[in-house]
Structure formats: structure tokens, C-alpha cells
Design a protein around this motif. Sequence first.
Motif, PDB file in Angstrom:
ATOM      1  N   PHE A 205       9.417  60.393  14.460  1.00  0.00           N
ATOM      2  CA  PHE A 205      10.813  60.939  14.119  1.00  0.00           C
ATOM      3  C   PHE A 205      10.818  62.355  13.528  1.00  0.00           C
ATOM      4  O   PHE A 205      11.519  62.623  13.384  1.00  0.00           O
ATOM      5  N   GLN A 206      10.278  61.842  12.637  1.00  0.00           N
ATOM      6  CA  GLN A 206       9.552  63.047  11.986  1.00  0.00           C
ATOM      7  C   GLN A 206       8.928  64.756  12.779  1.00  0.00           C
ATOM      8  O   GLN A 206       8.643  65.590  12.456  1.00  0.00           O
ATOM      9  N   SER A 207       9.066  64.829  14.321  1.00  0.00           N
ATOM     10  CA  SER A 207       8.200  65.742  14.736  1.00  0.00           C
ATOM     11  C   SER A 207       8.907  66.555  14.813  1.00  0.00           C
ATOM     12  O   SER A 207      10.450  66.289  15.627  1.00  0.00           O
ATOM     13  N   ALA A 208       8.717  67.598  14.245  1.00  0.00           N
ATOM     14  CA  ALA A 208      10.180  68.769  14.234  1.00  0.00           C
ATOM     15  C   ALA A 208       9.664  69.359  15.494  1.00  0.00           C
ATOM     16  O   ALA A 208      11.638  70.323  15.988  1.00  0.00           O
ATOM     17  N   GLN A 209       8.717  69.820  16.424  1.00  0.00           N
ATOM     18  CA  GLN A 209       8.271  70.453  17.747  1.00  0.00           C
ATOM     19  C   GLN A 209       9.581  69.039  18.420  1.00  0.00           C
ATOM     20  O   GLN A 209       9.623  70.179  19.654  1.00  0.00           O
ATOM     21  N   TYR A 210       9.219  68.047  18.619  1.00  0.00           N
ATOM     22  CA  TYR A 210      10.332  67.537  19.211  1.00  0.00           C
ATOM     23  C   TYR A 210      11.668  67.935  19.255  1.00  0.00           C
ATOM     24  O   TYR A 210      12.092  68.305  20.543  1.00  0.00           O
ATOM     25  N   ARG A 211      11.862  67.832  18.150  1.00  0.00           N
ATOM     26  CA  ARG A 211      13.478  68.338  17.502  1.00  0.00           C
ATOM     27  C   ARG A 211      13.872  69.865  18.178  1.00  0.00           C
ATOM     28  O   ARG A 211      14.489  69.410  18.884  1.00  0.00           O
TER      29      ARG A 211
END
Length: 289
Positions: free
Chosen positions: A126-132
Motif C-alpha cells: 500500500f506504501q508503493s509510491a510508484q504503484y500509486r
Amino acid sequence: MPVEHNTREIEDGVVTDLSDRMTYGGYLGLDTLLDSQHPKSDPEHHDELLFIIQHQTTELWLKLVIHELDDARALLAADDLGAALKRIARVKHIQEVLTQQWSVLATLTPTEYAQFRGSLASASGFQSAQYRQVEFALGNKHAKMLQVFESNPADHAALEAELRRPSLYDEFLRHLARRGHAVPAELLERDVTQAHVYTEALVPVFQAIYEDAGRPQGGEDWRAYEACEELVDLEDNFQFWRFRHLRTVTRTIGMKRGTGGSSGVDFLKRALELTFFPELYVVRTRIEG
Ligand code: HEM
Ligand SMILES: N[C@@H](CC(=O)c1ccccc1NC=O)C(=O)O
């Protein structure tokens, strides 16, 4: 010369003195890359390396996805649709690799995972900046997601910039408008920091493109039609990834809560109802022969 003793001769021309020269490892930064796997379990659990590498390879591919989507948007802004489609085609192949890759992680049994899950503490995908960032780039903006990144100023700044940037869909719709399509003004002037929401008045625009492409000589807007189908592939592929993630999570932790604090499986299921390009799916209901 045939291969003898099942040993290949090393040709004389092969460079062997590599002091002060560009090398494979130097060029690729392998010192750093291959020294970035640090299992937390103690004693180290055999399967934690798999878990780390699965995530790291995903993040590497996401880095390229972002690079390609950035350029695709710039190309659309310059009305170079053909080149933008090449970028999108590459993204689709990366998505396929990422979806296939779940089968490697599926070799991790629930028992094995439970043995080192505690070492992950509060860390979560949930803390993946790139996914977001990819979700934002495709138009599913969500300002509240930035909260999670407050402890990491660089990630926070990158996501905030992405929040304020027009999405791939925004750029595509602007391009279509410049090509004379009747894209509703409310979409062209929309607040791009918000998630794109279904807009009925956009459907006839796509209906015209799809019906035109179905005519015998191929339509005027064949390229636009192709682009629409590429976007549908992109959204389908994104959902396939989410679905594989959901199934992997289900078989690995069942109905346990997530390390990130969410309900787990139920929370992930709700992501399957998100959509990037809803009008491109609705248009299918309207297409007549
Ligand atoms: C055994 C493997 C995995 C399990 C059990 C798992 C579990 C979960 C859970 C429960 C969540 C919900 C958030 C939370 O409360 O933690 C989540 C979110 C997420 N995970 Fe995983 N995960 C796994 C593997 C992966 C991998 C390999 C990736 C690739 C980077 C990944 C990326 C993500 C992302 C991006 C989210 C946020 C999804 C969203 O916001 O809809 N996960 N994961
Ligand atoms: N959220 C997962 C933990 C997890 O999968 C994870 C932990 C650290 C870094 C990335 C992770 N991947 C996806 O959520 C869990 O609840 O077991």
C-alpha cells in the motif's frame, strides 16, 4: 571451429583487461542493485529473498512504466499519436510480465510466509509510491493517498506533482478535441487532481470513432480507434494484475488483516471496481451493427 569437449573457445578479440574501462556491472550499477536485498528475519528465512526480489523487480518495471507513460503523455500533447501508441504498447508488455510474475510468488506457501511475515512489521505494498503514481498517471487520482508518504518527502513531492498533472486519458481527450471530436468541455477543463468520473456525453464521441472504424474502407480515424483499444488493453491488464494480487493474497494470508492496516482481501476486492476509462467500456453496449 567446432565446439570440442563441450567447451567454447574464447575468441582472441574478447576484451579481458577491463581496468579503467566501462564494464557490464559498472554500466548497470550492479554493485548497488545486487546489494539491495536485506532480509529482516533472524535467523534468515530461506523464502524472504524471493519475497524481496519479487517486489524489487516489480518496482523496476514500474519505473519503466512511469517513464513510458510520461513520454506517451508528452507525445499526445504534441499530437504524435503513432509514437504515443508505441509507448503504450511497451507498457502493455510490461504489465503482462508483471501479471505472469505472480506465479513465482505463488510458490510461497502460507506456512512459509507466516514464518517471516512478522519481520515485515507495518511495511505494505500500500506504501508503493510508484504503484500509486501509475494509478494517478492513468487518471485514478486520490489526494488522500498522499498521507501515507508524509514521512518520505521525495515520494510525497513526486506524487503531488503527479496528482496535478493531466493523466494519459486527459491528454488523449485533449488530442481528440484538437482533431475535431466533440469532447465535452467539462472534461477538457476538469480539475485534474480529482479522479476521472464517468461522463455520459463522452460516449457518443467514442461511438462515432468505433462505428467509423467498422466501415469497409477503414475509417478516417483508424488511429484514434486503435488508441481506444490500446487503452482498453491497458485497463484490462491493470485489472488482471490486481486480480492476481488478490488471489495470491487470498491463498497466502486468507482473511487476515493487512500489515498496512487495511481489512486485507476485502479492501483489495474494492479496487477491482475502480476504472480508468469507463466510457470506453460503456461504448461497447451502444455499438450497433
Ligand atoms: C504474499 C504476498 C503478498 C501479500 C500477502 C500481500 C498483501 C497485501 C495486502 C493485505 C494489502 C492491503 C494493504 C494492507 O493492509 O497491507 C496489499 C496491498 C498492496 N500490495 Fe500486496 N501483498 C503481497 C504481494 C505483493 C507484491 C509482490 C506486490 C508488488 C509490488 C504488492 C503490491 C501491493 C500494492 C501496490 C498494494 C496496494 C493496493 C491497493 O491500494 O489497492 N503486493 N497487499
Ligand atoms: N501487506 C502484506 C505484506 C506485504 O505483502 C508486503 C510487505 C512489505 C513490502 C511489500 C509487501 N507487499 C505487498 O503488500 C501482508 O499483510 O502480509
